[in-house]
Design a protein around this motif. Structure first.
Motif, PDB file in Angstrom:
ATOM      1  N   ALA A  71      36.465 -25.136 -28.596  1.00 49.17           N
ATOM      2  CA  ALA A  71      36.002 -24.075 -29.119  1.00 49.17           C
ATOM      3  C   ALA A  71      34.272 -24.032 -28.986  1.00 49.17           C
ATOM      4  CB  ALA A  71      35.863 -24.586 -30.943  1.00 49.17           C
ATOM      5  N   LEU A  72      33.863 -24.497 -28.483  1.00 47.81           N
ATOM      6  CA  LEU A  72      32.150 -24.608 -28.663  1.00 47.81           C
ATOM      7  C   LEU A  72      31.810 -24.785 -26.703  1.00 47.81           C
ATOM      8  CD1 LEU A  72      29.330 -25.413 -28.060  1.00 47.81           C
ATOM      9  CD2 LEU A  72      30.159 -27.768 -27.409  1.00 47.81           C
ATOM     10  N   ILE A  73      33.349 -24.649 -25.882  1.00 46.92           N
ATOM     11  CA  ILE A  73      33.196 -24.043 -25.018  1.00 46.92           C
ATOM     12  C   ILE A  73      33.630 -22.824 -24.325  1.00 46.92           C
ATOM     13  CG2 ILE A  73      34.423 -24.396 -21.833  1.00 46.92           C
ATOM     14  CD1 ILE A  73      32.573 -27.196 -22.860  1.00 46.92           C
ATOM     15  N   GLU A  74      34.544 -22.413 -25.181  1.00 45.84           N
ATOM     16  CA  GLU A  74      34.568 -20.975 -25.397  1.00 45.84           C
ATOM     17  C   GLU A  74      33.678 -20.218 -25.793  1.00 45.84           C
ATOM     18  OE1 GLU A  74      38.450 -20.873 -28.188  1.00 45.84           O
ATOM     19  OE2 GLU A  74      39.710 -20.936 -26.799  1.00 45.84           O
ATOM     20  N   PHE A  75      32.622 -20.631 -26.429  1.00 37.71           N
ATOM     21  CA  PHE A  75      31.436 -20.370 -26.956  1.00 37.71           C
ATOM     22  C   PHE A  75      30.390 -19.779 -25.812  1.00 37.71           C
ATOM     23  CE2 PHE A  75      27.153 -19.963 -28.639  1.00 37.71           C
ATOM     24  CZ  PHE A  75      27.419 -18.971 -29.795  1.00 37.71           C
ATOM     25  N   LEU A  76      30.130 -21.343 -25.047  1.00 36.83           N
ATOM     26  CA  LEU A  76      29.692 -20.877 -23.963  1.00 36.83           C
ATOM     27  C   LEU A  76      29.886 -20.183 -23.017  1.00 36.83           C
ATOM     28  CD1 LEU A  76      28.348 -25.166 -24.297  1.00 36.83           C
ATOM     29  CD2 LEU A  76      27.398 -22.962 -25.216  1.00 36.83           C
ATOM     30  N   THR A  80      26.934 -18.240 -21.094  1.00 41.81           N
ATOM     31  CA  THR A  80      26.151 -17.657 -19.696  1.00 41.81           C
ATOM     32  C   THR A  80      26.369 -16.621 -18.894  1.00 41.81           C
ATOM     33  OG1 THR A  80      28.662 -18.447 -18.531  1.00 41.81           O
ATOM     34  CG2 THR A  80      27.564 -20.213 -19.177  1.00 41.81           C
ATOM     35  N   ILE A  81      27.717 -16.184 -18.730  1.00 37.33           N
ATOM     36  CA  ILE A  81      28.108 -14.022 -18.691  1.00 37.33           C
ATOM     37  C   ILE A  81      25.980 -14.120 -19.414  1.00 37.33           C
ATOM     38  CG2 ILE A  81      28.588 -12.560 -18.753  1.00 37.33           C
ATOM     39  CD1 ILE A  81      31.332 -14.574 -18.925  1.00 37.33           C
ATOM     40  N   LEU A  82      25.969 -13.937 -21.084  1.00 40.73           N
ATOM     41  CA  LEU A  82      24.965 -13.280 -21.080  1.00 40.73           C
ATOM     42  C   LEU A  82      23.419 -13.827 -20.940  1.00 40.73           C
ATOM     43  CD1 LEU A  82      24.255 -11.030 -23.176  1.00 40.73           C
ATOM     44  CD2 LEU A  82      23.879 -12.552 -24.951  1.00 40.73           C
ATOM     45  N   LEU A 115      29.686 -26.454 -13.934  1.00 36.37           N
ATOM     46  CA  LEU A 115      29.855 -27.289 -14.973  1.00 36.37           C
ATOM     47  C   LEU A 115      30.650 -26.713 -16.413  1.00 36.37           C
ATOM     48  CD1 LEU A 115      27.085 -29.247 -14.395  1.00 36.37           C
ATOM     49  CD2 LEU A 115      28.827 -29.717 -13.630  1.00 36.37           C
ATOM     50  N   ILE A 116      30.529 -25.395 -16.798  1.00 31.53           N
ATOM     51  CA  ILE A 116      31.037 -25.478 -18.627  1.00 31.53           C
ATOM     52  C   ILE A 116      32.220 -24.864 -17.869  1.00 31.53           C
ATOM     53  CG2 ILE A 116      30.541 -23.756 -20.102  1.00 31.53           C
ATOM     54  CD1 ILE A 116      27.175 -23.949 -20.440  1.00 31.53           C
ATOM     55  N   HIS A 117      32.085 -23.779 -16.887  1.00 30.35           N
ATOM     56  CA  HIS A 117      33.502 -23.312 -16.836  1.00 30.35           C
ATOM     57  C   HIS A 117      34.406 -24.068 -16.136  1.00 30.35           C
ATOM     58  CE1 HIS A 117      32.033 -19.037 -16.925  1.00 30.35           C
ATOM     59  NE2 HIS A 117      31.252 -19.524 -17.237  1.00 30.35           N
ATOM     60  N   GLY A 118      33.935 -25.207 -15.456  1.00 25.76           N
ATOM     61  CA  GLY A 118      34.727 -26.168 -15.356  1.00 25.76           C
ATOM     62  C   GLY A 118      35.573 -26.447 -16.383  1.00 25.76           C
ATOM     63  N   MET A 119      34.839 -26.784 -17.301  1.00 23.90           N
ATOM     64  CA  MET A 119      35.570 -27.246 -18.969  1.00 23.90           C
ATOM     65  C   MET A 119      36.851 -26.351 -19.533  1.00 23.90           C
ATOM     66  SD  MET A 119      32.522 -29.709 -20.536  1.00 23.90           S
ATOM     67  CE  MET A 119      31.314 -28.489 -19.984  1.00 23.90           C
ATOM     68  N   GLY A 120      36.085 -25.145 -19.123  1.00 24.75           N
ATOM     69  CA  GLY A 120      36.992 -23.604 -19.344  1.00 24.75           C
ATOM     70  C   GLY A 120      38.831 -24.067 -18.529  1.00 24.75           C
ATOM     71  N   PHE A 121      38.045 -24.503 -17.242  1.00 23.74           N
ATOM     72  CA  PHE A 121      39.973 -24.717 -16.925  1.00 23.74           C
ATOM     73  C   PHE A 121      41.051 -25.289 -16.860  1.00 23.74           C
ATOM     74  CE2 PHE A 121      36.317 -22.351 -13.491  1.00 23.74           C
ATOM     75  CZ  PHE A 121      37.161 -21.489 -13.402  1.00 23.74           C
ATOM     76  N   SER A 122      40.050 -26.934 -17.665  1.00 26.82           N
ATOM     77  CA  SER A 122      40.158 -27.937 -17.236  1.00 26.82           C
ATOM     78  C   SER A 122      42.084 -28.093 -18.003  1.00 26.82           C
ATOM     79  CB  SER A 122      39.611 -29.263 -18.141  1.00 26.82           C
ATOM     80  OG  SER A 122      39.128 -29.037 -19.164  1.00 26.82           O
ATOM     81  N   ASN A 123      41.338 -27.911 -19.567  1.00 25.17           N
ATOM     82  CA  ASN A 123      43.240 -27.465 -20.492  1.00 25.17           C
ATOM     83  C   ASN A 123      44.186 -26.746 -19.442  1.00 25.17           C
ATOM     84  OD1 ASN A 123      42.041 -28.279 -22.254  1.00 25.17           O
ATOM     85  ND2 ASN A 123      41.497 -26.378 -23.371  1.00 25.17           N
ATOM     86  N   TYR A 124      44.385 -26.162 -19.027  1.00 25.50           N
ATOM     87  CA  TYR A 124      44.715 -25.374 -17.819  1.00 25.50           C
ATOM     88  C   TYR A 124      46.057 -26.146 -16.905  1.00 25.50           C
ATOM     89  CZ  TYR A 124      47.133 -22.040 -14.502  1.00 25.50           C
ATOM     90  OH  TYR A 124      48.602 -21.921 -13.912  1.00 25.50           O
ATOM     91  N   LEU A 125      44.627 -26.577 -16.482  1.00 24.30           N
ATOM     92  CA  LEU A 125      45.325 -27.598 -15.200  1.00 24.30           C
ATOM     93  C   LEU A 125      45.850 -29.049 -15.798  1.00 24.30           C
ATOM     94  CD1 LEU A 125      45.517 -28.109 -11.777  1.00 24.30           C
ATOM     95  CD2 LEU A 125      42.702 -29.155 -12.167  1.00 24.30           C
ATOM     96  N   ARG A 126      45.249 -29.786 -16.818  1.00 24.22           N
ATOM     97  CA  ARG A 126      45.808 -30.427 -17.081  1.00 24.22           C
ATOM     98  C   ARG A 126      47.172 -30.479 -17.263  1.00 24.22           C
ATOM     99  NH1 ARG A 126      40.925 -32.295 -19.827  1.00 24.22           N
ATOM    100  NH2 ARG A 126      42.133 -31.160 -21.587  1.00 24.22           N
TER     101      ARG A 126
END
Length: 197
Positions: A71-76, A80-82, A115-126
């Motif tokens: 949830a924190l990554i989905e917020f961060l 980063t965009i803003l 670094l932040i976006h990579g954590m967003g990709f990780s669930n899909y890749l795992r």
């Protein structure tokens, strides 16, 4: 081995180059808004900085070296965009007058936000990764696929900017302002939709 690489390269490409990855596309839009088609070398350096960043955390999270609150990554990610859009507003005058350099704070920002976006990709890749010796190869191929998808997205954005500024005679300052404002507005909506609060 080649078929494994090809499979994960395609998965990485299609993961970034589809509407489901609109938040990452939006970041690329904000990141490249101050550049023109003539800046393609600088944009490649910028996108590669972003890729290096998300490759690091993608690998670390894939191998369970780091853990994080989804949830924190989905917020961060929209943060980063803003933040990128806000920096664009401060660069309006200088970006319209001269071209940003290849190695700049913009590249460091892209690396850090990667670094932040990579954590967003990780669930899909795992969920896709097989188990065994091919994991590193799968991870490499996936990252190369994402990089190729990002390059295509940014190329299309640069072409759109070129057409807007040359065919419709829009000023570069206005292009940056409109794109960054739209991306910032969507980022704010995404932030409010997360479950962080």
């Amino acid at each position: 081995m080649l078929s494994v690489f090809s499979t994960y390269l395609k998965l990485g490409f299609h993961h970034i180059f589809n509407l489901g990855a609109y938040d990452h596309m939006l970041f690329l839009l904000a990141l490249s808004a101050i550049y023109t088609l003539g800046d393609w070398r600088k944009v490649i350096a910028l996108v590669t900085s972003f890729t290096i960043g998300h490759s690091i955390t993608l690998a670390l999270s894939t191998f369970n070296i780091i853990r994080f609150d989804t949830a924190l990554i989905e917020f961060l990610i929209p943060v980063t965009i803003l933040f990128t859009c806000i920096t664009n507003f401060f660069k309006l005058k200088s970006a319209a007058a001269k071209q940003p350099t290849i190695l700049s704070l913009h590249n460091l920002m892209a690396l850090f936000f990667g670094l932040i976006h990579g954590m967003g990709f990780s669930n899909y890749l795992r969920s896709l990764l097989g188990r065994g010796a091919d994991t590193w190869l799968q991870l490499l191929a996936f990252n190369v696929g994402i990089e190729l998808g990002q390059m295509l997205i940014v190329l299309l954005l640069l072409i759109l900017g070129f057409l807007t500024m040359n065919l419709f005679k829009a000023k570069k300052r206005d292009w940056i302002m409109v794109i960054s404002s739209a991306a910032a507005g969507i980022a704010l909506i995404l932030m409010m939709e997360t479950n962080i609060f």
